[in-house]
Design an enzyme around this catalytic site. Structure first.
Site, PDB file in Angstrom:
ATOM      1  N   LYS A 161      -2.080  17.986  50.516  1.00  0.00           N
ATOM      2  CA  LYS A 161      -2.758  18.598  49.727  1.00  0.00           C
ATOM      3  C   LYS A 161      -2.179  19.747  48.919  1.00  0.00           C
ATOM      4  O   LYS A 161      -2.108  20.314  47.923  1.00  0.00           O
ATOM      5  CB  LYS A 161      -4.223  18.746  50.078  1.00  0.00           C
ATOM      6  CG  LYS A 161      -5.026  17.473  50.101  1.00  0.00           C
ATOM      7  CD  LYS A 161      -5.409  16.931  48.709  1.00  0.00           C
ATOM      8  CE  LYS A 161      -6.579  15.872  48.859  1.00  0.00           C
ATOM      9  NZ  LYS A 161      -6.618  15.502  47.335  1.00  0.00           N
ATOM     10  N   TYR A 198      -2.814  15.713  56.384  1.00  0.00           N
ATOM     11  CA  TYR A 198      -3.614  15.404  55.281  1.00  0.00           C
ATOM     12  C   TYR A 198      -3.541  16.872  54.641  1.00  0.00           C
ATOM     13  O   TYR A 198      -3.313  16.990  53.367  1.00  0.00           O
ATOM     14  CB  TYR A 198      -5.283  15.059  55.715  1.00  0.00           C
ATOM     15  CG  TYR A 198      -5.994  15.235  54.392  1.00  0.00           C
ATOM     16  CD1 TYR A 198      -5.909  14.540  53.420  1.00  0.00           C
ATOM     17  CD2 TYR A 198      -7.022  16.433  54.618  1.00  0.00           C
ATOM     18  CE1 TYR A 198      -6.871  14.783  52.387  1.00  0.00           C
ATOM     19  CE2 TYR A 198      -7.833  16.393  53.766  1.00  0.00           C
ATOM     20  CZ  TYR A 198      -7.911  15.916  52.575  1.00  0.00           C
ATOM     21  OH  TYR A 198      -8.619  15.884  51.370  1.00  0.00           O
ATOM     22  N   SER A 228      -8.374  20.547  48.930  1.00  0.00           N
ATOM     23  CA  SER A 228      -9.064  20.640  50.135  1.00  0.00           C
ATOM     24  C   SER A 228      -9.001  21.994  50.904  1.00  0.00           C
ATOM     25  O   SER A 228      -7.827  22.522  50.896  1.00  0.00           O
ATOM     26  CB  SER A 228      -8.661  19.622  51.328  1.00  0.00           C
ATOM     27  OG  SER A 228      -9.149  19.572  52.466  1.00  0.00           O
TER      28      SER A 228
END
Length: 328
Positions: free
Chosen positions: A147, A143, A119
């Site tokens: 990643k 988040y 991402s």
């Protein structure tokens, strides 16, 4: 000759199901692995389905052996920035723990090729736009951090055990399959394009704009919206690259164009010939003001050339999918 079989974790989800369709169209046999907590069983149409959780290492390894898997495309993850700020432990458990489980399963089943869905959230707030892969990775939300940790795990596994990987950092997936077979179906829905369509039709409340005081041209966040079918095609190209002996790579996937939230709303209004009711909400923690991709590396290494990612084309496919009953 039998088609190579590819395990697609999260294969019943939004991007994963589109990737399965693209794999089948390009001579592969996708095997969707999903626990259906967020995905949809009826989105698995192009190959076998295995019900299982990404944290279940033995189940993963058994699926790889049973189906003669040649490579893995790893989508299974939690992906809501705001939620990750509120419940970070859940994101570390699924995104980091799940990737660890998958890597262990790959070792057990002797599967050595993996395409990873990463991402742009790993970049945080970039110093320069558009963002290239050489930009410093300083994620500003859990988040993005999960990643980034997963990316580092792949690199370590490659050094230790010869894993061949492609890391694809993509920006904002949007739109629907042009043939209307697949599209966005989240419960609850959190993505801006379907929410704008639903607001315009009175199927949801006014669309929330999280902050209108960012240092951007119109005060709203700027993002890079890329059509989900273009993302799916890029994963197939990355897989081809690895299976033909290509080197490990990391590449951005986006349209290469920044679009503000207000510009997106205007595109929805053009396609629907009606207004989108909005209300301005406070900024969300973890949202950078602007983020859009330099896609030069994906173009040069993978031949990535987005065909569906014009803003109006993205919105048009989403509107048609909704009109076909897809978002209800």
């Amino acid at each position: 000759m039998n088609a190579p079989r590819i395990l697609v974790t999260g294969g019943a989800g939004y991007i994963g199901s589109h990737a399965c369709k693209a794999l089948a169209a390009n001579g592969f046999r996708p095997v969707a692995f999903d626990n259906l907590s967020l995905g949809h069983r009826d989105a698995v149409r192009w190959g076998p389905f295995v019900h299982g959780d990404i944290l279940d290492t033995q189940r993963l390894a058994e699926a790889m052996r049973a189906h003669g898997i040649s490579a893995v495309i790893h989508f299974a993850a939690l992906a809501y920035v705001g939620e990750s700020v509120s419940i970070p432990a859940r994101y570390y458990r699924t995104n980091v723990g799940g990737t660890l489980s998958l890597l262990e399963a790959c070792r057990l089943a002797e599967v050595r090729h993996l395409v990873f869905s990463s991402s742009c959230a790993t970049y945080g707030i970039p110093d320069h736009l558009p963002v290239s892969e050489s930009a410093e990775q300083c994620p500003i939300n859990p988040y993005g951090r999960t990643k980034l940790v997963a990316e580092e795990m792949l690199a370590d596994e490659a050094n230790a055990n010869g894993l061949h990987f492609a890391i694809l950092r993509y920006f904002n997936a949007a739109g629907a399959d042009p043939q209307l077979e697949l599209g966005e179906r989240h419960d609850p829905e959190t993505h801006v394009v379907p929410l704008a369509i639903m607001a315009a039709l009175g199927q949801a409340g006014p669309l929330a704009i999280y902050g209108d005081d960012y240092p951007t041209a119109d005060g709203t966040c700027v993002r890079d919206f890329v059509h989900v079918s273009d993302l799916a095609e890029a994963h197939v190209r990355a897989l081809d690259h690895l299976l033909s002996g290509g080197h490990n790579l990391t590449a951005n996937l986006g349209s290469g164009t920044g679009t503000s939230i207000l510009q997106l709303i205007r595109a929805v209004e053009r396609q629907m010939n009606c207004g989108v009711p909005i209300h301005v909400a406070p900024r969300r923690s973890g949202d950078p003001p602007a983020l859009y991709a330099d896609i030069t590396r994906a173009r040069d290494l993978l031949g990535f050339a987005p065909r569906h990612s014009d803003l109006d084309a993205i919105v048009a496919t989403a509107v048609r999918y909704h009109a076909n009953g897809g978002l209800s």
